[in-house]
Structures are given as structure tokens and as C-alpha cells.
Design an enzyme around this catalytic site. Structure first.
Site, short mmCIF file in Angstrom:
data_model
loop_
_atom_site.label_atom_id
_atom_site.label_comp_id
_atom_site.label_asym_id
_atom_site.label_seq_id
_atom_site.Cartn_x
_atom_site.Cartn_y
_atom_site.Cartn_z
CD GLU A 5 52.38 -31.51 6.09
OE1 GLU A 5 51.27 -31.95 6.43
OE2 GLU A 5 52.95 -30.58 6.69
CD GLU A 45 56.86 -33.32 -0.62
OE1 GLU A 45 57.70 -32.69 0.09
OE2 GLU A 45 55.76 -32.82 -0.96
#
Lengths: 352, 352
Positions: free
Chosen positions: B320, B175
Site C-alpha cells: 500500500e 500498491e
């Protein structure tokens, strides 16, 4: 480190420290599109590799796995779950490509090299012949190796490392040798002053009684070899309690450090080789990456004694270089991030 | 798990347990040329993947990385070291291939998918548009999402997972969302009953005072949302304190479990999505692999609460999906060893 004893051969290990180079590497890390230090150990890993290779853009593209194999006289004391013949059988398995380390080398683009440092069996085609003998002598009764033998094994390893530097960017060491956890535990006791009861584990699978027996065998050996242990003669201790594959690996580490070749250490046995190399010249440590924490319980004590932190903890206890192979994609990833990520300026991302 | 509250959509998660299949996998592991269990967590990992996929020969060849991005109303409370605009800037960086996760996906053969779950900026070409709004509302003043919004986000994630199953063998979630460690910490407090002071950390780099301020913001939110927290309404809690990307990830995990797609969880934020999914249906846990322990201190508490053990600890705190990507070669290696090693019979090696 001043040494009163002499090796037959010179070792010159360069200083790994270089403040200017280190600052340059950190400047690049801090310019990349991520919060500072958010890649944690990957950032310090690249910084260390840069210092080892003496280059702001280190590379680990060409990878070598040196698997040193040998037999151990101490198997006569019944310290292993497997018969001694398994060493030679596994060498054949390595050559045929069926062992864990073959699968891992193929998976991660690592070139395997099988080194016969002293297997009790025929020398087989496909191994690198660095054989010192057909297994060491039993250290329960006397030194495992003569001084001449251990020096030949060290020299073999150094020569392999110097040759490896021509063709590879990074090397790893692994091993196979029935009985070699007992030798590694004995070296841990001798070099680090650890109690035998705290330096032994189940190896590849002996029972609780088996572990107690190993501790007894090692305790007795500490008494038998107390003079050389007390002398601080690092090579003499290795001769007394080590193994042909351990001494060859120790030589490899010293040789690699002397030519700035980073080496990834596998588990308990190859860490014992690092311990021996460190006792011979402590500068070697700057050129080593410890790949994983073995489930062999004494491994943590050994790593703590060297004040080093392994990259992985997957509860492996196989040897062969398996943990070192598994660390290779971490090295690859760290270098790739450092080399290929966009900077804040390139990406137009606001800095903190 | 009996639930008094209802989702708008059905979820059926199959039981992951299968004694016969599990025994079959262990029989193969024990036939391979290595001491039993010596490959440690790699052996249990393959066993779990086999149970998830319902196959004795699991595969992780085709890999998807779903990176869910969104903004957070709670950034108005000054909880982040970076300005809110960085979310949209990093989405562009993902699309241009300059971020850490791009490098890691390319390194390990993972297909990245950038999902805009609610970024405060223009929808850009190349993202999967699952946008619920331009960032959530500020949970310091009211619920972050309406019930309709959180349900749409969950449904989006479920749909993405069902589609992913057609083309991939394994997925991972990561994310990007400035402020989302604060939302994740709030969810940890609400679902696991952990004190705000023990659920916060520096995120991508706020100071010690910043951490104390985050704890205060979360403590106040616990009071404001105490009714829904006390009710045990898992979806209501997610609406009150979560984020669009967290809810989309939670939906993805539930959807993936329903179609037996294993999902690798990244760090603290995606673990908070797993916590929410677990609160909605605890059966989801059987289909998740936790990749790494973040250096965000509350992550350990979250993993302990779920009784799960991460594979790696590289002191990452980037998000991420970076940690999940780094775990992929471990999955690959585990499956390769299981599939390609020789058996004792094939290799002519003596067994214990």
C-alpha cells in the site's frame, strides 16, 4: 530482584505483564483491514505501550525530551575529540535552539527540557538545575562520584519523571557530555562483563589510536574499581564509573517505570543509563523503548546484553536524544494505525 | 545503456552525479554544530536528494503517494491467501480513508492518489483511471500482458510522474493487488537470475505449502517464458511476468527520474517495479530512495541485487506504500536538520 544493598528511597515498579489487556490489544489489531501481523513491529510496539500505560488505547500525544548534560573528570585522560568546554557551549546552543535536537523536537512536536546535571560552567537561565557538581571526578584515579552524589542524581531523575507523568504521555532521554562515551563503555564492561577492547568506539570522532587509548583507560579503571564491580552493588558501580547525566537519566528511567510513563531511549550513553537502571531494578526494562542502533560499535553489544531490539538503524552517533526523537513519528504512526484504521466489518473487506 | 529493443516513447534520464553540488552540500553539513558525519544516513540522504533535485537546498515539503492497484491472472493458480475480490474491496477502503495508507498519509501530510491500473471490478469514482484491463492474463499459460498493454501502462506511469512534478517535491509508490507478490517474485527470478525457491515468501500470509506451490508456479513460468527472459528484452520480460500496477509504477519511476522528482520506494512489489525500471534504464536508480526492508524474505535479495540499502526495517509486509509513508518523516527530519541547525560559527561552539 533481591538486593543486599539499599537505596535511600523506595522504588516500586509495577509488573508490565497483563494477559487480558494484551489479548484485547491483539484482538483489535486482528480486526483491522490488513493481513494479520503485516504491520510487524508497529503492532508489537503499540501492544507494549498499552501494557506500559495499562490502557487498551495507549496515547503518545504529549511528548517530552529530557536532555541531561554534565562533564566528566575522565576527559583529563585525553579520551575525547572535543575540548571539555564544548559541553557548556552546547548547552547554550540547546537553549538558543540551534542544535540537532532542537530541530528534531520542533519537527516532531516534542517538548525539550535541558537538565544541567553537572556541567563545568555557570548554571545558565533556561536549564533545569539538577547540578550535582562541576563535572565528576576522574575515574582513572578514584570513584567518579561519591555515594551521596549518585543517590542525589538518581533522586533528581526520579523526581523529574514523576513530575513529567503529570504533563506528558511519553518521554525520551538524551544527553550531552564530552567524555561520556568513555563512562558508558566503562559501565558496559562493569555491568555486562565485556572486555574493554570490545566496549569502546570512536565516540564523536577519536582516531584508532584514540580508541585504543580509551580501552586502556577503561581497562585500568576496571582493575582500580574491581572490588565494587565484583560486589554487584549496582549503585556503587554507577558511582565509580558513571556520570552525573547518566545517573540522572537512570533515575529518570526508574521513576518513569514506577509511574507507568514509557521512555524512549536514545543511543549508546542513554542505553548505558538503561543498563544501570536495569542493574538497580530489572523491571524497568518493561517500560523502555530502544529507539535506534548507534554507529558506536559497542552499542550493539549493550543492546544484545539487555536482549532488546532497537527500532531504527540510521548510523547516528550524535546523542542529544536525536535517535529517540526520530523514533517518535514511528510511535505516532503505530498508535494512529491502531486507533484509526477501519475494521474488516466496517470496510466490507473479506477476511482470510 | 545501449538497448537493442526500443520503447515507443523517449526517456531521457539526467545524470544524478554533480561533484560541485555534492561538495557544497557536504561543506554545509560539516559547518553544523555536530561531529562530522554524526547524523549518519540522514546526511547522505540529504546529499542524494540535493543531487536528484539539482539544488543545494532540496525540499520534500509537498509529498505525493501514488498507490497503483490491479488484479493478476496468476491468482487462478491459488497463490494468494486472500480472494481476488479483495483488491477491489481495498480500493473502496482507500477511497473511504479506512486503510493503513490513509492513516499514514494523513499522519505525515502526504497526498494520496489511488490509481486503478487494472482492477477486476467497476471503475469507481475517486480513482485515477489508468486501467489497462480487468486484471492481467495468467502468466502460467502465456504472457501476463501484451506488448501494447505494458507500453500503455509504462506511458501512464510516465505521464503521472510528469504531472506530479508540477505539484510535488517528492513522490512515493505503493500498491494493492492480490497475487502481486507472485508476479514480483517472478520478475526477480527473470531479471536477477535468482532461483524461484529463493525468490518467494508468504506474501500476505500463505502457508509453507503455499510458498512451495508459489515457487513451483514461478519455476514453471520461467521455463514457459525462457525465450523472452534469455533475450534480455526488459519490456518483454515485464509483459510476460509483471502486472498492470507494477508496469505503471515502473513507468512512474522512469518518468520521475526524467524530471528529477525523487521517488520513495515501498516494499517488495514496488521494489520489483524499480527492478523493471532499472532493467529498462539503469539511470533511474539515482532518483530512488528505498524506504524499508520488508519481512517478505526475497526483498533482501532484490535490494542486494540492486546494491541499495533501505532506510527502515520494521518487519512490515503490507504494501500500500506503508513503508514509504513511514520513511517520509525521516526525509523531513534530514532536510530540517540540514536547513535549520546552527553552524559552529553562529553558535560559538569549538570545532574538533
Amino acid at each position: 530482584m533481591a538486593r543486599w544493598w539499599k537505596l535511600r528511597f523506595p522504588i516500586e515498579i509495577p509488573a508490565v505483564e497483563n494477559q487480558e489487556l494484551e489479548a484485547e490489544v491483539w484482538r483489535r489489531w486482528n480486526s483491522l483491514t490488513k493481513p494479520p501481523r503485516s504491520l510487524g513491529r508497529l503492532e508489537s510496539l503499540v501492544t507494549r505501550l498499552a501494557l506500559m500505560q495499562g490502557m487498551a488505547r495507549p496515547t503518545v500525544e504529549r511528548k517530552l525530551m529530557v536532555i541531561c548534560c554534565a562533564d566528566h573528570g575522565v576527559t583529563a585522560e585525553g579520551v575525547s575529540a572535543y575540548p571539555r568546554e564544548v559541553t557548556a557551549q552546547m548547552v547554550l546552543n540547546f537553549l538558543r535552539g540551534g542544535a540537532a535536537i532542537n530541530v528534531l523536537c520542533s519537527q516532531f512536536g516534542i517538548t525539550p527540557m535541558i537538565v544541567d546535571a553537572g556541567v563545568d560552567g555557570d548554571v545558565v537561565a533556561g536549564v533545569v538545575d539538577c547540578r550535582i557538581g562541576r563535572g565528576t571526578a576522574n575515574f582513572a584515579h578514584g570513584p567518579a562520584m561519591t555515594r551521596a552524589q549518585v543517590e542525589r542524581a538518581l533522586e533528581n531523575g526520579m523526581r523529574l519523571a514523576r513530575e513529567a507523568r503529570e504533563r506528558f504521555d511519553v518521554a525520551a532521554v538524551g544527553e550531552m557530555g564530552i567524555g561520556n562515551t568513555t563512562a558508558a563503555s566503562a559501565l558496559l564492561c562493569a555491568y555486562a562483563g565485556i572486555d574493554p577492547g570490545e566496549a569502546v568506539g570512536p565516540g564523536t570522532g577519536v582516531s584508532a589510536e584514540g580508541v585504543a587509548h580509551k580501552a586502556k583507560v577503561i581497562g585500568d579503571a576496571m582493575a582500580r574499581h574491581r572490588e565494587v564491580i565484583a560486589s554487584g552493588d549496582a549503585v556503587g558501580i554507577l558511582a565509580a564509573l558513571g556520570g552525573f547525566e547518566i545517573a540522572t537519566m537512570a533515575g529518570f528511567l526508574l521513576g518513569a517505570a514506577s509511574v507507568r510513563l514509557p521512555v524512549v531511549i536514545d543511543g549508546f550513553i542513554s542505553s548505558a543509563a538503561a543498563l544501570a537502571a536495569h542493574a538497580i531494578d530489572s523491571m524497568v526494562l518493561g517500560f523502555l523503548v530502544f529507539s535506534h542502533l548507534s554507529s558506536e560499535t559497542a552499542h550493539r553489544r549493550l543492546l544484545n546484553w539487555l536482549s532488546v531490539q532497537p527500532l531504527l538503524d540510521l548510523e547516528l552517533r550524535l546523542g542529544e536524544g536525536s535517535g529517540a526523537a526520530l523514533a517518535m513519528p514511528v510511535l505516532d504512526a503505530a498508535i494512529a494505525l491502531y486507533s484509526r484504521m477501519a475494521t474488516f466489518a466496517e470496510a466490507g473487506v473479506a477476511e482470510e
